[in-house]
Design a protein around this motif. Sequence first.
Motif, PDB file in Angstrom:
ATOM      1  N   MET A  29      -3.233   4.371  16.240  1.00  0.00           N
ATOM      2  CA  MET A  29      -4.178   4.300  15.041  1.00  0.00           C
ATOM      3  C   MET A  29      -5.066   2.898  15.374  1.00  0.00           C
ATOM      4  O   MET A  29      -4.836   2.032  16.097  1.00  0.00           O
ATOM      5  N   ARG A  30      -6.408   3.337  15.010  1.00  0.00           N
ATOM      6  CA  ARG A  30      -7.645   2.399  15.233  1.00  0.00           C
ATOM      7  C   ARG A  30      -8.166   1.754  13.701  1.00  0.00           C
ATOM      8  O   ARG A  30      -8.009   2.476  12.663  1.00  0.00           O
ATOM      9  N   ASN A  31      -8.677   0.719  14.049  1.00  0.00           N
ATOM     10  CA  ASN A  31      -9.407   0.152  12.551  1.00  0.00           C
ATOM     11  C   ASN A  31      -8.533  -0.011  11.495  1.00  0.00           C
ATOM     12  O   ASN A  31      -8.920   0.354  10.434  1.00  0.00           O
ATOM     13  N   THR A  32      -7.465  -0.397  11.478  1.00  0.00           N
ATOM     14  CA  THR A  32      -6.228  -0.462  10.586  1.00  0.00           C
ATOM     15  C   THR A  32      -6.738  -1.637   9.515  1.00  0.00           C
ATOM     16  O   THR A  32      -7.259  -2.788   9.938  1.00  0.00           O
ATOM     17  N   SER A  33      -6.895  -1.497   8.198  1.00  0.00           N
ATOM     18  CA  SER A  33      -7.205  -2.514   7.172  1.00  0.00           C
ATOM     19  C   SER A  33      -5.954  -2.113   6.133  1.00  0.00           C
ATOM     20  O   SER A  33      -5.409  -1.091   5.896  1.00  0.00           O
ATOM     21  N   HIS A  34      -6.113  -2.837   5.078  1.00  0.00           N
ATOM     22  CA  HIS A  34      -5.266  -2.876   3.823  1.00  0.00           C
ATOM     23  C   HIS A  34      -5.906  -3.387   2.743  1.00  0.00           C
ATOM     24  O   HIS A  34      -6.976  -4.341   2.718  1.00  0.00           O
ATOM     25  N   LYS A  35      -5.487  -2.999   1.436  1.00  0.00           N
ATOM     26  CA  LYS A  35      -5.765  -3.516   0.207  1.00  0.00           C
ATOM     27  C   LYS A  35      -4.393  -3.569  -0.646  1.00  0.00           C
ATOM     28  O   LYS A  35      -3.389  -3.030  -0.276  1.00  0.00           O
ATOM     29  N   TYR A  36      -4.213  -4.233  -1.738  1.00  0.00           N
ATOM     30  CA  TYR A  36      -3.248  -4.625  -2.473  1.00  0.00           C
ATOM     31  C   TYR A  36      -3.609  -4.474  -3.715  1.00  0.00           C
ATOM     32  O   TYR A  36      -4.616  -4.789  -4.382  1.00  0.00           O
ATOM     33  N   ALA A  37      -2.610  -3.317  -4.301  1.00  0.00           N
ATOM     34  CA  ALA A  37      -3.108  -2.823  -5.645  1.00  0.00           C
ATOM     35  C   ALA A  37      -1.935  -2.736  -6.731  1.00  0.00           C
ATOM     36  O   ALA A  37      -0.656  -2.453  -6.149  1.00  0.00           O
ATOM     37  N   LEU A  38      -2.004  -2.649  -7.813  1.00  0.00           N
ATOM     38  CA  LEU A  38      -0.905  -2.311  -8.724  1.00  0.00           C
ATOM     39  C   LEU A  38      -1.247  -0.845  -9.618  1.00  0.00           C
ATOM     40  O   LEU A  38      -2.113  -0.609  -9.877  1.00  0.00           O
ATOM     41  N   TYR A  39      -0.122  -0.043  -9.246  1.00  0.00           N
ATOM     42  CA  TYR A  39      -0.214   1.212  -9.801  1.00  0.00           C
ATOM     43  C   TYR A  39       0.684   1.596 -11.013  1.00  0.00           C
ATOM     44  O   TYR A  39       1.801   1.040 -11.170  1.00  0.00           O
ATOM     45  N   PRO A  40       0.201   2.316 -11.921  1.00  0.00           N
ATOM     46  CA  PRO A  40       0.881   2.404 -13.205  1.00  0.00           C
ATOM     47  C   PRO A  40       2.019   3.371 -13.226  1.00  0.00           C
ATOM     48  O   PRO A  40       1.952   4.623 -12.977  1.00  0.00           O
ATOM     49  N   VAL A  41       3.392   3.229 -13.564  1.00  0.00           N
ATOM     50  CA  VAL A  41       4.468   3.933 -13.730  1.00  0.00           C
ATOM     51  C   VAL A  41       5.115   3.587 -14.917  1.00  0.00           C
ATOM     52  O   VAL A  41       5.327   2.499 -15.208  1.00  0.00           O
ATOM     53  N   TRP A  42       5.634   4.716 -15.447  1.00  0.00           N
ATOM     54  CA  TRP A  42       6.618   4.592 -16.584  1.00  0.00           C
ATOM     55  C   TRP A  42       7.892   4.955 -15.919  1.00  0.00           C
ATOM     56  O   TRP A  42       8.318   5.856 -15.305  1.00  0.00           O
ATOM     57  N   ILE A  43       8.851   3.928 -16.360  1.00  0.00           N
ATOM     58  CA  ILE A  43      10.142   4.117 -15.768  1.00  0.00           C
ATOM     59  C   ILE A  43      11.266   3.970 -16.878  1.00  0.00           C
ATOM     60  O   ILE A  43      11.234   3.384 -17.980  1.00  0.00           O
ATOM     61  N   LEU A  44      12.187   5.097 -16.781  1.00  0.00           N
ATOM     62  CA  LEU A  44      13.504   5.304 -17.749  1.00  0.00           C
ATOM     63  C   LEU A  44      14.506   5.086 -16.840  1.00  0.00           C
ATOM     64  O   LEU A  44      14.784   5.786 -15.935  1.00  0.00           O
ATOM     65  N   ASN A  45      15.358   4.071 -17.340  1.00  0.00           N
ATOM     66  CA  ASN A  45      16.563   3.910 -16.401  1.00  0.00           C
ATOM     67  C   ASN A  45      17.816   3.932 -17.471  1.00  0.00           C
ATOM     68  O   ASN A  45      17.929   3.552 -18.440  1.00  0.00           O
TER      69      ASN A  45
END
Length: 360
Positions: free
Chosen positions: A289-305
Amino acid sequence: MSEVMEYKCPYCGGAMEFDSKSQKMKCPYCDSEMTIEAFNNIQKEETQETEHPAVEASEDGQWREGETENMRIYACQSCGGEIVADVNTGATSCPFCGNPVVMKGQFAGDLRPDYIIPFKKDKKAAKAAYYEHLKGKAFLPGIFKKENHIDEIKGVYVPFWLFDADAQADIHYEAEKIRVWEKGDTEYTEHRYYDVHRAGSVSFQNIPEDGSTKMDDALMESIEPFNFDEAVPFETAYLAGYLADRYDVTKEDRLARAEERMTKSAEISMKQNVDGYDVVRTSSSHVNMRNTSHKYALYPVWILNTTWKGESYIFAMNGQTGKMVGNLPFDKNQFYKYIGTRSVIIGVILYALMWIITLL
């Protein structure tokens, strides 16, 4: 310290929420709507009027001054989960185990998300997807079809680390061509072996890895893909009316898993370019792996427990695409009844066939 900013409607003073259908801030009391940009402008004007100048976003994932004061941390005393909600959120329950949660304190210390994918599907769509998920399940306990379980669905923004990288692959294959022919009464088989070499690079963007230990990795991967093209720069207003899970897994801990996924994908991509052979086996593989970078995000999820006979079942729906996944309980009584009925039917059919045969 800046004053607490609540998501109040500028017309009636009610608590505004982000509406997934209109993609705007909406007041449930007077039905007023406005864009996120317009709402933020009003908030800035009010801040300036109270002699608290707006502070621009800082570098390295830092929160703006006063931005987190409209957030609160709620902790589950049962599973230890922590969720983030705005100050307008009253009593709620843990989306992971269903137990009541209590306010823990002020939001502080975490990184500010770079991006967020706002909810595109509302609770009504989540209910419809849940019912669709139940269709055709012959051995599903009837209790799962009751409305009270549907009302437990919660919209949660799940933290994700997104990784970019260039994979440099160098792979050798043992390939084989097989030729079969006949001459007279003899069949001949010829095997020819080849050393095939493939090398190249594959670029990856926004490979998601959830940053929460409470979310099952397989469950989160099952509701992929998310379309990052619809991601927008993070604003706290998008959280209004929803919950947000706090990340408790660092990007360093998730990088290895992301690289493993990218490595497998690169290997598959390389192997697809090896054609014209009857058998292809990988003899050696080197992917860097080369040129590795990252971002931090929030993704929408509906959860039923929900719980059935002492066991917990979690269902998740992609809040952007509507894809629903989750394990369903197995009703043994219905299964045994089904087997019994099928056995009787098969027995009758076999008896009838035997009787017909005796008449022939």
